[in-house]
Design an enzyme around this catalytic site. Structure first.
Site, PDB file in Angstrom:
ATOM      1  N   ASP A   1       0.818  -1.211   0.000  1.00 38.90           N
ATOM      2  CA  ASP A   1       0.000   0.000   0.000  1.00 38.90           C
ATOM      3  C   ASP A   1       0.856   1.267   0.000  1.00 38.90           C
ATOM      4  O   ASP A   1       0.380   2.340   0.366  1.00 38.90           O
ATOM      5  CB  ASP A   1      -0.956   0.017   1.188  1.00 38.90           C
TER       6      ASP A   1
ATOM      7  N   LYS B   1       3.899   5.147  16.876  1.00 40.86           N
ATOM      8  CA  LYS B   1       3.205   6.436  16.960  1.00 40.86           C
ATOM      9  C   LYS B   1       3.284   7.050  18.358  1.00 40.86           C
ATOM     10  O   LYS B   1       2.836   6.455  19.334  1.00 40.86           O
ATOM     11  CB  LYS B   1       1.749   6.268  16.550  1.00 40.86           C
TER      12      LYS B   1
ATOM     13  N   ASP C   1       1.338   6.755   1.435  1.00 41.88           N
ATOM     14  CA  ASP C   1       0.593   5.601   1.928  1.00 41.88           C
ATOM     15  C   ASP C   1      -0.825   5.727   1.372  1.00 41.88           C
ATOM     16  O   ASP C   1      -1.550   6.667   1.719  1.00 41.88           O
ATOM     17  CB  ASP C   1       0.588   5.621   3.460  1.00 41.88           C
TER      18      ASP C   1
END
Length: 355
Positions: free
Chosen positions: A109, A160, A218
């Site tokens: 992706d 993250k 992305d």
């Protein structure tokens, strides 16, 4: 050089586009998204790719067979999702290279224009166990944050975080030494981001970061998917897999764009799709047999197979599933998604997810 291509995800963020088609096979600038990756991999010296599949696994071999874009293809499927590391380890059984050879890992992706041979060269020169492609972004808190030292060696792998220590993020393309893949536990759920990379760093193994700020995207959301197709059509990222020259629009065979229609901004018009006179289509993706009637406006949207937009309707940032119909006079904006087969009757409906 051999590569493993990770294509097992269900693409839930892209629904309804991925209900019937895996994300990596969605038509992007006129061909399945993976065609662009295969072409770039071949240009980088890859001659054999192992597909790590799971969701609708049979569709990948049906789409590409055993050879495409000059690359030999092999398919390995997971019975149960094994995570990124588990998928890589599972697919490694089909590799033929030796323990010290480099293996390129690609995510199904990611659309990237970075210099893969330069990443491989850095990997070899450093004698690294793994070399990650890193790219700087404006908001690294949304991604895996990867600091490096003055020699380019990765010092940590921080998933993250609201307080990133660097703007460098994991861009999803790795070069593994084959024996580093073989060290991943077999038949277990493993995350390279949360387990493999941090464990290698802690053990003192050489993990390098190849930093490049070229084109990177992305395509996991509808907005990004549209942007990726648009950028390829406009030539912002070159791809030898694209079935036509870069320009304001790409119209495939059997499509029909009326001379009285405005179709531009990197729009892709699929096979058998029709755009009538007086319609305006800007920066959108029209899949096969889609239909845009006279006076309609479509901007930054996706019309799936056989979807229809009635006269005078307005779509802005909208996704229509297969066979969905938007009747005359409707106005849909701001991320609205219409599921396959849904028919909105002729009306003056105005709807926005931002409302």
């Amino acid at each position: 050089m051999e590569a493993i291509l990770l294509v097992g995800g269900q693409g839930t963020r892209l629904r309804p586009l991925t209900i019937s088609t895996p994300k990596p096979l969605l038509p992007t600038a006129g061909v399945p998204f993976l065609a662009h990756q295969l072409a770039r991999a071949r240009a980088a010296g890859v001659d054999r790719i192992v597909f790590a599949t799971s969701y609708r696994a049979e569709m990948f071999e049906a789409a590409f067979g055993t050879r495409a874009h000059g690359v030999d293809l092999v398919y390995v499927s997971e019975d149960e999702p094994l995570g990124t590391g588990g998928a890589i380890r599972n697919a490694a059984g089909a590799l033929t290279c030796g323990p010290d050879e480099p293996v390129l890992i690609l995510n199904g992706d990611i659309l990237s224009g970075h210099d893969v041979p330069a990443q491989v060269a850095l990997h070899e020169e450093a004698g690294a166990a793994v070399t990650l492609h890193l790219t700087p972004v404006d908001d690294p808190s949304r991604f895996g944050c990867v600091p490096t030292d003055g020699e380019g060696r990765v010092t940590a792998f921080l998933e993250k975080t609201s307080h990133p220590v660097t703007d460098q993020i994991n861009a999803g393309c790795y070069v593994f030494r084959r024996k580093a893949i073989d060290a991943i536990p077999e038949d277990e759920v493993v995350s390279v981001e949360r387990e493999t990379f941090p464990d290698l760093i802690e053990s003192g193994a050489v993990v390098m970061g190849y930093v490049e700020s070229g084109y990177w995207l992305d395509v996991g959301t509808p907005e990004a998917f549209v942007q990726g197709s648009r950028d390829l059509v406009l030539g912002r990222l070159a791809s030898s897999a694209m079935p036509g020259e870069p320009g304001e629009r790409l119209a495939l065979e059997r499509s029909r764009v009326s001379p009285g229609a405005v179709v531009r901004g990197g729009t892709a018009v699929g096979r058998g799709a029709v755009v009538e006179a007086g319609a305006t289509v800007i920066g959108s993706v029209l899949l096969d047999e889609a239909f845009v009637a006279e006076g309609a406006t479509v901007r930054d949207s996706v019309l799936s197979r056989g979807a229809r937009v009635g006269p005078g309707a307005v779509l802005d940032g909208v996704v229509l599933g297969d066979g969905a119909v938007v009747g005359p006079g409707n106005e849909l904006r701001g991320g609205v998604r219409v599921w396959p087969g849904i028919k909105l009757p002729p009306t003056a409906l105005r709807f926005s997810t931002d409302a």
